[in-house]
Design an enzyme around this catalytic site. Structure first.
Site, PDB file in Angstrom:
ATOM      1  N   LYS A   1     -19.254 -60.540  13.384  1.00  0.00           N
ATOM      2  CA  LYS A   1     -17.802 -60.575  13.570  1.00  0.00           C
ATOM      3  C   LYS A   1     -17.002 -60.705  12.284  1.00  0.00           C
ATOM      4  O   LYS A   1     -15.847 -61.119  12.303  1.00  0.00           O
ATOM      5  CB  LYS A   1     -17.369 -61.713  14.543  1.00  0.00           C
ATOM      6  CG  LYS A   1     -18.058 -61.732  15.869  1.00  0.00           C
ATOM      7  CD  LYS A   1     -18.200 -60.382  16.506  1.00  0.00           C
ATOM      8  CE  LYS A   1     -16.885 -59.717  16.859  1.00  0.00           C
ATOM      9  NZ  LYS A   1     -17.119 -58.308  17.315  1.00  0.00           N
ATOM     10  N   THR A   2     -17.597 -60.351  11.181  1.00  0.00           N
ATOM     11  CA  THR A   2     -16.867 -60.467   9.914  1.00  0.00           C
ATOM     12  C   THR A   2     -16.444 -59.098   9.374  1.00  0.00           C
ATOM     13  O   THR A   2     -15.865 -59.018   8.293  1.00  0.00           O
ATOM     14  CB  THR A   2     -17.749 -61.171   8.853  1.00  0.00           C
ATOM     15  OG1 THR A   2     -18.968 -60.430   8.735  1.00  0.00           O
ATOM     16  CG2 THR A   2     -18.036 -62.606   9.229  1.00  0.00           C
ATOM     17  N   GLY A   3     -16.774 -58.042  10.095  1.00  0.00           N
ATOM     18  CA  GLY A   3     -16.446 -56.693   9.625  1.00  0.00           C
ATOM     19  C   GLY A   3     -17.684 -55.935   9.183  1.00  0.00           C
ATOM     20  O   GLY A   3     -17.592 -54.927   8.473  1.00  0.00           O
TER      21      GLY A   3
ATOM     22  N   THR B   1     -19.683 -54.000  10.853  1.00  0.00           N
ATOM     23  CA  THR B   1     -19.801 -52.616  11.347  1.00  0.00           C
ATOM     24  C   THR B   1     -18.936 -51.681  10.505  1.00  0.00           C
ATOM     25  O   THR B   1     -19.340 -50.562  10.195  1.00  0.00           O
ATOM     26  CB  THR B   1     -19.384 -52.529  12.831  1.00  0.00           C
ATOM     27  OG1 THR B   1     -20.010 -53.597  13.529  1.00  0.00           O
ATOM     28  CG2 THR B   1     -19.798 -51.214  13.452  1.00  0.00           C
TER      29      THR B   1
ATOM     30  N   SER C   1     -13.066 -64.665  17.043  1.00  0.00           N
ATOM     31  CA  SER C   1     -13.463 -63.281  17.289  1.00  0.00           C
ATOM     32  C   SER C   1     -14.774 -63.247  18.086  1.00  0.00           C
ATOM     33  O   SER C   1     -14.944 -62.447  19.007  1.00  0.00           O
ATOM     34  CB  SER C   1     -13.617 -62.549  15.949  1.00  0.00           C
ATOM     35  OG  SER C   1     -14.243 -61.317  16.118  1.00  0.00           O
TER      36      SER C   1
ATOM     37  N   LYS D   1     -14.374 -52.747  18.309  1.00  0.00           N
ATOM     38  CA  LYS D   1     -14.194 -53.290  16.950  1.00  0.00           C
ATOM     39  C   LYS D   1     -12.715 -53.232  16.629  1.00  0.00           C
ATOM     40  O   LYS D   1     -12.126 -52.143  16.610  1.00  0.00           O
ATOM     41  CB  LYS D   1     -14.983 -52.473  15.911  1.00  0.00           C
ATOM     42  CG  LYS D   1     -16.475 -52.460  16.149  1.00  0.00           C
ATOM     43  CD  LYS D   1     -17.106 -53.825  15.938  1.00  0.00           C
ATOM     44  CE  LYS D   1     -18.529 -53.843  16.473  1.00  0.00           C
ATOM     45  NZ  LYS D   1     -19.168 -55.148  16.400  1.00  0.00           N
TER      46      LYS D   1
ATOM     47  N   ARG E   1     -10.550 -55.542  18.362  1.00  0.00           N
ATOM     48  CA  ARG E   1     -10.058 -55.726  19.742  1.00  0.00           C
ATOM     49  C   ARG E   1      -8.638 -56.305  19.739  1.00  0.00           C
ATOM     50  O   ARG E   1      -8.243 -56.974  18.800  1.00  0.00           O
ATOM     51  CB  ARG E   1     -10.958 -56.717  20.490  1.00  0.00           C
ATOM     52  CG  ARG E   1     -12.316 -56.188  20.828  1.00  0.00           C
ATOM     53  CD  ARG E   1     -12.981 -57.100  21.863  1.00  0.00           C
ATOM     54  NE  ARG E   1     -14.238 -56.511  22.299  1.00  0.00           N
ATOM     55  CZ  ARG E   1     -15.423 -56.832  21.778  1.00  0.00           C
ATOM     56  NH1 ARG E   1     -15.518 -57.725  20.819  1.00  0.00           N
ATOM     57  NH2 ARG E   1     -16.524 -56.251  22.239  1.00  0.00           N
TER      58      ARG E   1
ATOM     59  N   TYR F   1      -6.396 -59.075  21.417  1.00  0.00           N
ATOM     60  CA  TYR F   1      -6.432 -60.296  22.238  1.00  0.00           C
ATOM     61  C   TYR F   1      -5.343 -61.254  21.760  1.00  0.00           C
ATOM     62  O   TYR F   1      -4.814 -61.078  20.655  1.00  0.00           O
ATOM     63  CB  TYR F   1      -7.823 -60.958  22.211  1.00  0.00           C
ATOM     64  CG  TYR F   1      -8.519 -60.999  20.864  1.00  0.00           C
ATOM     65  CD1 TYR F   1      -8.142 -61.907  19.887  1.00  0.00           C
ATOM     66  CD2 TYR F   1      -9.569 -60.124  20.568  1.00  0.00           C
ATOM     67  CE1 TYR F   1      -8.791 -61.956  18.645  1.00  0.00           C
ATOM     68  CE2 TYR F   1     -10.220 -60.153  19.339  1.00  0.00           C
ATOM     69  CZ  TYR F   1      -9.824 -61.083  18.390  1.00  0.00           C
ATOM     70  OH  TYR F   1     -10.456 -61.124  17.177  1.00  0.00           O
TER      71      TYR F   1
END
Ligand code: A3P
Length: 325
Positions: free
Chosen positions: A57-59, A61, A155, A276, A278, A280
Site C-alpha cells: 500500500k505504499t505505491g 504497483t 489505505s 489502485k 481508490r 474513500y
C-alpha cells in the site's frame, strides 16, 4: 559401508539433521562444486538483480509499472497463484525451490546489461525474507517504498474492506487501530496486520543485518505519487542502469484518475486499475491522532536510521515529526 534408496536415505538424513529440513537456497553458481553437478541447460542469469520489497500500500504497483517501461528492465512473468507477485521468499513457495523461482524469469539477452527484478510487497515485513533473499541474491539491490505509516494503515484497511474482509467491514478504522488485548482474536490479528508493517525502522534493520547499506534504497512514496519522474531518476542512478530513460516524457498526469500514468504512443494515459488509487472518505481525526502517537517512536527510529545511512529523509517523515513532537 551401507546405503539406502534415495527417499529412505533422505528420510534418514533429516532424522539425523532435523534443523536442515528448512532449506536455505544459495546461488548454485557461487560454489564450483554445486555448479559442476548442475544441469548444463541451467543458468544463474535467470535471477533478479533487484527486488522491490514493499511494504504493501505504499505505491509498489505504480513503481513496478514505471520500472517495466524502462528498456533495460524486465520484470518476472506474473504468477497466477499470488495475484501477479511471485512471493517466493516469504511463504510456502520457497519450498518449491530455485528452479521454480527461476521459471518466472526469461533468459536475459545480455546478462550484464539487462536488469531483471520482481516486486513482492510483503517481503518487507516478513521475518524470514532478508536472510533467504541474501542467501540466494547476495549482490541484489533492495528497494523499499515508504509513505506515512498512518496513511499506509488506512489505505490497507480500505483495501481489506474492498476485498470483503468481514472483520474490516464490521469495524471502523478507529476500532481496528485502537483495539485492546481484550478484543476478539480476529480483530487483534487484523490490527496487527494493519499496524506492524508501518514500524519501518524495525523491518529495515532486519534487512540491514543481511545486506550492505549501499544495497538498500528507501524511496519516498509520497514523492513517487506526486513527482514520479524525479523518483525514477534517483532509482536509475541507484541501480547504475543504462541507458538513462526519460520518465518526464514517458509519464503523464491524468486529472480524472488523480495519479501519474504512462503516456502511450497515441498520447493517451494508461493508468493502473480501479483498485489502485481508490476513492474513500478521509481518515477521521481521532484515528490520525491515535496513530501519530503510535508511530512516533518508530518514526524517530527511522529518522536516525536514514541519517546513519546517509539517505534523504522523506518529506512526509519531516512533516509528521514536526507535527507530533
Ligand atoms: P490507495 O488505493 O489507498 O490510494 P500498492 O501498489 O503498494 O498496494 O499501493 C497502492 C497505493 O499506491 C494506492 O493507495 C495509491 O495511493 C498509491 N499510488 C501511488 N502512485 C500511484 C499511481 N501512479 N497510480 C495509482 N496509485 C498510486
Amino acid at each position: 559401508l551401507q546405503t539406502l534408496p534415495p527417499v529412505q536415505l533422505a528420510e534418514k538424513y533429516f532424522q539425523i539433521f532435523p534443523e536442515e529440513r528448512d532449506p536455505l537456497w544459495q546461488n548454485p553458481c557461487n560454489d564450483k562444486r554445486h555448479k559442476d553437478i548442475w544441469s548444463k541447460e541451467k543458468t544463474c542469469d535467470r535471477l533478479p538483480k533487484f527486488l522491490v520489497i514493499g511494504p504493501q500500500k505504499t505505491g509498489t504497483t505504480a513503481l513496478f509499472f514505471f520500472l517495466t517501461l524502462h528498456p533495460a528492465i524486465t520484470s518476472n512473468f506474473p504468477s497466477p497463484v499470488t495475484f501477479e507477485e511471485i512471493q517466493f521468499f516469504n511463504g510456502q513457495n520457497y519450498h518449491r525451490g530455485i528452479d521454480w523461482y527461476m521459471e518466472f524469469f526469461p533468459f536475459p539477452s545480455n546478462a550484464s546489461t539487462d536488469f531483471m527484478f520482481e516486486k513482492s510487497a510483503n517481503y518487507f515485513d516478513t521475518e524470514v525474507v532478508p536472510k533467504r533473499a541474501a542467501a540466494l541474491l547476495p549482490h541484489a539491490k533492495i528497494i523499499s517504498v515508504l509513505i506515512n505509516p498512518v496513511e499506509r494503515a488506512y489505505s490497507w484497511y480500505q483495501h481489506q474492506r474492498a476485498h470483503q474482509d468481514p472483520v474490516a467491514l464490521n469495524h471502523t478504522f478507529y476500532q481496528v487501530v485502537s483495539a485492546t488485548p481484550s478484543a476478539s482474536p480476529e480483530l487483534q490479528a487484523l490490527q496487527s496486520r494493519c499496524l506492524t508493517p508501518g514500524k519501518y525502522a524495525m523491518h529495515l534493520n532486519r534487512w540491514l543485518q543481511h545486506f550492505q547499506a549501499s544495497q538498500l534504497l528507501v524511496v519516498d512514496g509520497t514523492q513517487l505519487r506526486l513527482n514520479p519522474a524525479v523518483v525514477m531518476e534517483g532509482i536509475q542512478r541507484f541501480l547504475g542502469i543504462t541507458p538513462f530513460f526519460n520518465y518526464t516524457q514517458a509519464l503523464m498526469f491524468d486529472e480524472g484518475k488523480g495519479f501519474w500514468c504512462q503516456r502511450t504512443e497515441n498520447g493517451r494515459p494508461k493508468c493502473l486499475g480501479k483498485n489502485k488509487g481508490r476513492k474513500y472518505p478521509e481518515m477521521d481525526p481521532e484515528s490520525r491522532t491515535f496513530l501519530s502517537h503510535f508511530y512516533l517512536e518508530h518514526n524517530m527510529d527511522l529518522l536516525k536510521l536514514l541519517d546513519r545511512l546517509g539517505q534523504a529523509l522523506p518529506i512526509w517523515l519531516r512533516e509528521e515529526l514536526q507535527n507530533t513532537s
